[in-house]
Every structure is written in C-alpha cells, then in structure tokens.
Scaffold this motif. Structure first.
Motif, PDB file in Angstrom:
ATOM      1  N   GLU A  12      -6.781   9.869  36.529  1.00  0.00           N
ATOM      2  CA  GLU A  12      -8.110  10.043  35.902  1.00  0.00           C
ATOM      3  C   GLU A  12      -8.673  11.432  36.191  1.00  0.00           C
ATOM      4  OE1 GLU A  12     -11.549   9.003  33.749  1.00  0.00           O
ATOM      5  OE2 GLU A  12      -9.618   7.996  33.855  1.00  0.00           O
ATOM      6  N   ASN A  13      -8.498  11.921  37.409  1.00  0.00           N
ATOM      7  CA  ASN A  13      -9.026  13.234  37.798  1.00  0.00           C
ATOM      8  C   ASN A  13      -8.321  14.389  37.094  1.00  0.00           C
ATOM      9  OD1 ASN A  13     -11.061  12.291  39.410  1.00  0.00           O
ATOM     10  ND2 ASN A  13      -9.960  12.564  41.321  1.00  0.00           N
ATOM     11  N   SER A  14      -7.129  14.165  36.602  1.00  0.00           N
ATOM     12  CA  SER A  14      -6.406  15.245  35.924  1.00  0.00           C
ATOM     13  C   SER A  14      -7.139  15.713  34.668  1.00  0.00           C
ATOM     14  CB  SER A  14      -4.979  14.814  35.592  1.00  0.00           C
ATOM     15  OG  SER A  14      -4.982  13.790  34.603  1.00  0.00           O
ATOM     16  N   LYS A  15      -7.998  14.865  34.118  1.00  0.00           N
ATOM     17  CA  LYS A  15      -8.742  15.267  32.915  1.00  0.00           C
ATOM     18  C   LYS A  15      -9.671  16.454  33.199  1.00  0.00           C
ATOM     19  CE  LYS A  15     -12.749  12.181  33.225  1.00  0.00           C
ATOM     20  NZ  LYS A  15     -13.373  10.985  32.680  1.00  0.00           N
ATOM     21  N   TYR A  16     -10.045  16.651  34.467  1.00  0.00           N
ATOM     22  CA  TYR A  16     -10.954  17.748  34.811  1.00  0.00           C
ATOM     23  C   TYR A  16     -10.272  19.108  34.773  1.00  0.00           C
ATOM     24  CZ  TYR A  16     -14.041  13.975  36.146  1.00  0.00           C
ATOM     25  OH  TYR A  16     -14.829  12.848  36.138  1.00  0.00           O
ATOM     26  N   GLU A  17      -8.964  19.110  34.591  1.00  0.00           N
ATOM     27  CA  GLU A  17      -8.230  20.373  34.467  1.00  0.00           C
ATOM     28  C   GLU A  17      -7.950  20.721  33.001  1.00  0.00           C
ATOM     29  OE1 GLU A  17      -7.854  22.299  37.104  1.00  0.00           O
ATOM     30  OE2 GLU A  17      -8.871  20.699  38.195  1.00  0.00           O
ATOM     31  N   GLU A  18      -8.237  19.779  32.106  1.00  0.00           N
ATOM     32  CA  GLU A  18      -7.976  20.004  30.682  1.00  0.00           C
ATOM     33  C   GLU A  18      -8.945  21.040  30.119  1.00  0.00           C
ATOM     34  OE1 GLU A  18      -8.215  16.307  28.534  1.00  0.00           O
ATOM     35  OE2 GLU A  18      -6.896  15.298  29.960  1.00  0.00           O
ATOM     36  N   LYS A  19      -8.382  21.958  29.332  1.00  0.00           N
ATOM     37  CA  LYS A  19      -9.200  22.986  28.692  1.00  0.00           C
ATOM     38  C   LYS A  19      -9.000  22.940  27.185  1.00  0.00           C
ATOM     39  CE  LYS A  19      -9.195  26.286  32.524  1.00  0.00           C
ATOM     40  NZ  LYS A  19      -8.853  27.669  32.920  1.00  0.00           N
ATOM     41  N   THR A  20     -10.003  23.441  26.486  1.00  0.00           N
ATOM     42  CA  THR A  20      -9.959  23.568  25.038  1.00  0.00           C
ATOM     43  C   THR A  20     -10.110  25.036  24.694  1.00  0.00           C
ATOM     44  OG1 THR A  20     -11.021  21.411  24.748  1.00  0.00           O
ATOM     45  CG2 THR A  20     -11.111  22.911  22.883  1.00  0.00           C
ATOM     46  N   LYS A  21      -9.391  25.470  23.686  1.00  0.00           N
ATOM     47  CA  LYS A  21      -9.466  26.863  23.250  1.00  0.00           C
ATOM     48  C   LYS A  21     -10.497  26.980  22.133  1.00  0.00           C
ATOM     49  CE  LYS A  21      -6.547  30.548  21.380  1.00  0.00           C
ATOM     50  NZ  LYS A  21      -5.214  30.850  20.825  1.00  0.00           N
ATOM     51  N   ILE A  22     -11.405  27.925  22.295  1.00  0.00           N
ATOM     52  CA  ILE A  22     -12.389  28.227  21.247  1.00  0.00           C
ATOM     53  C   ILE A  22     -11.938  29.529  20.584  1.00  0.00           C
ATOM     54  CG2 ILE A  22     -14.785  28.753  20.719  1.00  0.00           C
ATOM     55  CD1 ILE A  22     -15.562  27.619  23.421  1.00  0.00           C
ATOM     56  N   ASP A  23     -11.757  29.488  19.286  1.00  0.00           N
ATOM     57  CA  ASP A  23     -11.410  30.691  18.535  1.00  0.00           C
ATOM     58  C   ASP A  23     -12.662  31.246  17.872  1.00  0.00           C
ATOM     59  OD1 ASP A  23      -8.525  30.805  18.895  1.00  0.00           O
ATOM     60  OD2 ASP A  23      -8.480  28.930  17.737  1.00  0.00           O
ATOM     61  N   PHE A  24     -12.883  32.536  18.043  1.00  0.00           N
ATOM     62  CA  PHE A  24     -14.034  33.196  17.433  1.00  0.00           C
ATOM     63  C   PHE A  24     -13.600  33.917  16.160  1.00  0.00           C
ATOM     64  CE2 PHE A  24     -14.930  32.919  22.003  1.00  0.00           C
ATOM     65  CZ  PHE A  24     -16.133  32.231  21.968  1.00  0.00           C
ATOM     66  N   GLU A  25     -14.560  34.192  15.302  1.00  0.00           N
ATOM     67  CA  GLU A  25     -14.289  34.810  14.001  1.00  0.00           C
ATOM     68  C   GLU A  25     -13.628  36.184  14.117  1.00  0.00           C
ATOM     69  OE1 GLU A  25     -17.843  34.801  11.636  1.00  0.00           O
ATOM     70  OE2 GLU A  25     -18.039  32.620  11.785  1.00  0.00           O
ATOM     71  N   ASP A  26     -13.861  36.880  15.221  1.00  0.00           N
ATOM     72  CA  ASP A  26     -13.298  38.222  15.368  1.00  0.00           C
ATOM     73  C   ASP A  26     -11.880  38.215  15.942  1.00  0.00           C
ATOM     74  OD1 ASP A  26     -13.717  37.555  18.013  1.00  0.00           O
ATOM     75  OD2 ASP A  26     -15.102  39.187  18.443  1.00  0.00           O
ATOM     76  N   GLY A  27     -11.301  37.025  16.088  1.00  0.00           N
ATOM     77  CA  GLY A  27      -9.933  36.921  16.574  1.00  0.00           C
ATOM     78  C   GLY A  27      -9.822  36.725  18.080  1.00  0.00           C
ATOM     79  N   THR A  28     -10.944  36.807  18.807  1.00  0.00           N
ATOM     80  CA  THR A  28     -10.921  36.564  20.250  1.00  0.00           C
ATOM     81  C   THR A  28     -11.014  35.059  20.512  1.00  0.00           C
ATOM     82  OG1 THR A  28     -13.320  36.845  20.426  1.00  0.00           O
ATOM     83  CG2 THR A  28     -11.959  38.801  20.806  1.00  0.00           C
TER      84      THR A  28
END
Length: 167
Positions: A12-28
């Motif tokens: 259950e605690n492993s979920k706290y290491e999960e990340k999501t990538k946010i893509d911005f309009e300028d490619g960053t």
C-alpha cells in the motif's frame, strides 16, 4: 480479503512513490507525486513553519506577508510533491515562489494534483494548527503560574534569595 499484515502495508505504501508526468505546451515537463504520504505532508508543513519562523528571526516578514497564505501553502505543496527544485535559502525560495506564481505553469501544476490529495493535505494542516492552538491555550495557565512563582520567589524560597544576596 484477509488479515492485515506488513506485506500489505508495504504494498500500500508503494503508491506514495508513484509519479505522474505533466507535459506543458512548450515541450517541457514535470513529475508530480500522485499520492501524499503522511510523513511527506508533515515535512512540507514543517518546511512552511521553518520559513515562517526564519522570516521572523531574519527580518524578511514583509516578503512572507506579501503572499496570500493559501498560495504560499500551495507553493510548498509544489516544492514537496514535485521534482521542481527551489533554493534552500528561505528568502530566495519566497522570491522563486513569486516567480512561479506569475506563470501559466503554476495553475497547470496545481490543477494536476488530485483534489483528494490536496484536501488530505489541508485537513492535516488544519489538525496541526488546531493542536498548536490547543497546546498554546493549555500552556497559558502554566506560564501564568510560573510568572506568579517568580514574583513570589523571595517568599517561597527565602534561603535561595539570601544566598544570591551574599555573593
């Protein structure tokens, strides 16, 4: 379903290491944590409190007070739950927060956090503030008693007073 065990808790605690990538309009892009652990929430709040205390001690309260407190907490959330790097020095960090808040990145980052996690953070902050206020209220009578004892030290501890006078 089965009995709770340490393996289930670790899983259950492993979920706290999960990340999501946010893509911005300028490619960053930027990575954000999907879930907020209790220890990380405490760390973010402690960092917030540290900067507030440092602002008082080092006389940059003006910079601190120029923030809406909700925006400031949000910047600390961004610092604690993304891989965006900020200065270690508190005064510089506040300037960087201001710069971030003036960009379109700020809103996109904030909107990318799950509402449930932001609410969880705010509940923990409210609980911490309530606990602090309760402790402050409970300490007032104790502080008053100490002050009263100090005022009456000559009467309560005449021998100690005499020893100090002889020196």
């Amino acid at each position: 379903m089965g009995q709770l065990n340490l393996n289930k808790i670790k899983s259950e605690n492993s979920k706290y290491e999960e990340k999501t990538k946010i893509d911005f309009e300028d490619g960053t892009y930027l990575h954000i944590y999907k879930h907020f652990s209790n220890s990380k929430i405490k760390q973010v709040f402690d960092n917030f409190a540290k900067v507030a205390e440092e602002a008082k001690v080092k006389n940059f309260e003006k910079e601190l007070n120029s923030f809406n407190w909700m925006d400031l907490l949000t910047c600390f959330i961004i610092e604690g739950f993304t891989d965006l790097e900020f200065s270690k020095a508190s005064k510089a960090k506040l300037k960087e927060f201001k710069i971030l808040m003036e960009t379109d990145y700020y809103n996109k980052i904030v909107e990318s956090f799950e509402q449930k996690e932001l609410e969880k953070f705010m509940v923990k902050v409210a609980e911490s503030i309530k606990l602090y206020q309760t402790l402050q209220n409970e300490m007032q009578p104790v502080k008053q008693q100490v002050m009263n004892i100090n005022k009456k030290k000559d009467i309560l501890f005449p021998e100690a007073t005499k020893k100090v006078e002889k020196k």
